[in-house]
Design a protein around this motif. Structure first.
Motif, PDB file in Angstrom:
ATOM      1  N   ILE A 161       9.217 -32.443   1.862  1.00 19.76           N
ATOM      2  CA  ILE A 161       9.497 -33.298   0.699  1.00 19.76           C
ATOM      3  C   ILE A 161      10.061 -34.632   1.161  1.00 19.76           C
ATOM      4  N   GLU A 162      11.013 -34.588   2.086  1.00 17.09           N
ATOM      5  CA  GLU A 162      11.603 -35.835   2.587  1.00 17.09           C
ATOM      6  C   GLU A 162      10.574 -36.671   3.338  1.00 17.09           C
ATOM      7  N   GLY A 163       9.755 -36.040   4.155  1.00 14.69           N
ATOM      8  CA  GLY A 163       8.709 -36.768   4.883  1.00 14.69           C
ATOM      9  C   GLY A 163       7.718 -37.429   3.938  1.00 14.69           C
ATOM     10  N   THR A 164       7.367 -36.725   2.869  1.00 13.95           N
ATOM     11  CA  THR A 164       6.460 -37.280   1.870  1.00 13.95           C
ATOM     12  C   THR A 164       7.104 -38.475   1.173  1.00 13.95           C
ATOM     13  N   ARG A 165       8.390 -38.376   0.865  1.00 17.58           N
ATOM     14  CA  ARG A 165       9.102 -39.495   0.239  1.00 17.58           C
ATOM     15  C   ARG A 165       9.096 -40.713   1.157  1.00 17.58           C
ATOM     16  N   ARG A 166       9.383 -40.483   2.444  1.00 16.35           N
ATOM     17  CA  ARG A 166       9.414 -41.589   3.406  1.00 16.35           C
ATOM     18  C   ARG A 166       8.037 -42.221   3.588  1.00 16.35           C
ATOM     19  N   LEU A 167       7.004 -41.388   3.654  1.00 15.49           N
ATOM     20  CA  LEU A 167       5.639 -41.904   3.767  1.00 15.49           C
ATOM     21  C   LEU A 167       5.293 -42.733   2.534  1.00 15.49           C
ATOM     22  N   GLY A 168       5.677 -42.246   1.365  1.00 15.35           N
ATOM     23  CA  GLY A 168       5.437 -42.986   0.133  1.00 15.35           C
ATOM     24  C   GLY A 168       6.137 -44.338   0.131  1.00 15.35           C
ATOM     25  N   GLN A 169       7.369 -44.377   0.616  1.00 15.64           N
ATOM     26  CA  GLN A 169       8.095 -45.648   0.698  1.00 15.64           C
ATOM     27  C   GLN A 169       7.378 -46.613   1.629  1.00 15.64           C
ATOM     28  N   ALA A 170       6.915 -46.109   2.768  1.00 13.25           N
ATOM     29  CA  ALA A 170       6.214 -46.965   3.721  1.00 13.25           C
ATOM     30  C   ALA A 170       4.922 -47.499   3.110  1.00 13.25           C
ATOM     31  N   LEU A 171       4.177 -46.646   2.423  1.00 11.39           N
ATOM     32  CA  LEU A 171       2.938 -47.090   1.777  1.00 11.39           C
ATOM     33  C   LEU A 171       3.235 -48.149   0.721  1.00 11.39           C
ATOM     34  N   CYS A 172       4.253 -47.922  -0.090  1.00 14.36           N
ATOM     35  CA  CYS A 172       4.606 -48.913  -1.116  1.00 14.36           C
ATOM     36  C   CYS A 172       4.978 -50.244  -0.485  1.00 14.36           C
ATOM     37  N   ALA A 173       5.737 -50.194   0.598  1.00 12.72           N
ATOM     38  CA  ALA A 173       6.146 -51.434   1.267  1.00 12.72           C
ATOM     39  C   ALA A 173       4.945 -52.203   1.806  1.00 12.72           C
ATOM     40  N   CYS A 174       3.944 -51.488   2.298  1.00 14.20           N
ATOM     41  CA  CYS A 174       2.754 -52.144   2.849  1.00 14.20           C
ATOM     42  C   CYS A 174       1.800 -52.628   1.769  1.00 14.20           C
ATOM     43  N   LEU A 175       1.717 -51.906   0.683  1.00 16.56           N
ATOM     44  CA  LEU A 175       0.763 -52.255  -0.374  1.00 16.56           C
ATOM     45  C   LEU A 175       1.350 -53.260  -1.371  1.00 16.56           C
ATOM     46  N   ASN A 176       2.672 -53.315  -1.452  1.00 23.38           N
ATOM     47  CA  ASN A 176       3.339 -54.217  -2.380  1.00 23.38           C
ATOM     48  C   ASN A 176       4.425 -54.994  -1.655  1.00 23.38           C
ATOM     49  N   PRO A 177       4.046 -55.822  -0.680  1.00 16.81           N
ATOM     50  CA  PRO A 177       5.075 -56.535   0.094  1.00 16.81           C
ATOM     51  C   PRO A 177       5.877 -57.494  -0.789  1.00 16.81           C
TER      52      PRO A 177
END
Length: 76
Positions: free
Chosen positions: A58-74
């Motif tokens: 769950i934590e890894g998925t949350r972190r991956l999601g944060q990274a994706l959001c940061a890259c897709l919505n700089p």
């Protein structure tokens, strides 16, 4: 996992860099494709999850999601 085209998921790409900052990593998808026919797609990632328990997943998925959001919505 497939991400939007144009988001480079290689070791040199922005997503991998952002994931390292978030404390989570993946195997770039270009390592999971045969070298022929070219070009190998750069918008895939390979997730491994055989050892971690549910809380870590769950934590890894949350972190991956944060990274994706940061890259897709700089932030400008």
């Amino acid at each position: 996992m497939t991400v939007p085209e144009g988001l480079d998921t290689s070791f040199q790409g922005p997503l991998f860099t952002q994931c390292v900052q978030e404390g989570v990593i993946y195997v770039p998808g270009d390592h999971a494709f045969a070298p022929e026919p070219l070009p190998v797609p750069k918008n895939h990632i390979r997730l491994t999850f055989g050892v971690p328990g549910e809380p870590e997943l769950i934590e890894g998925t949350r972190r991956l999601g944060q990274a994706l959001c940061a890259c897709l919505n700089p932030v400008a």
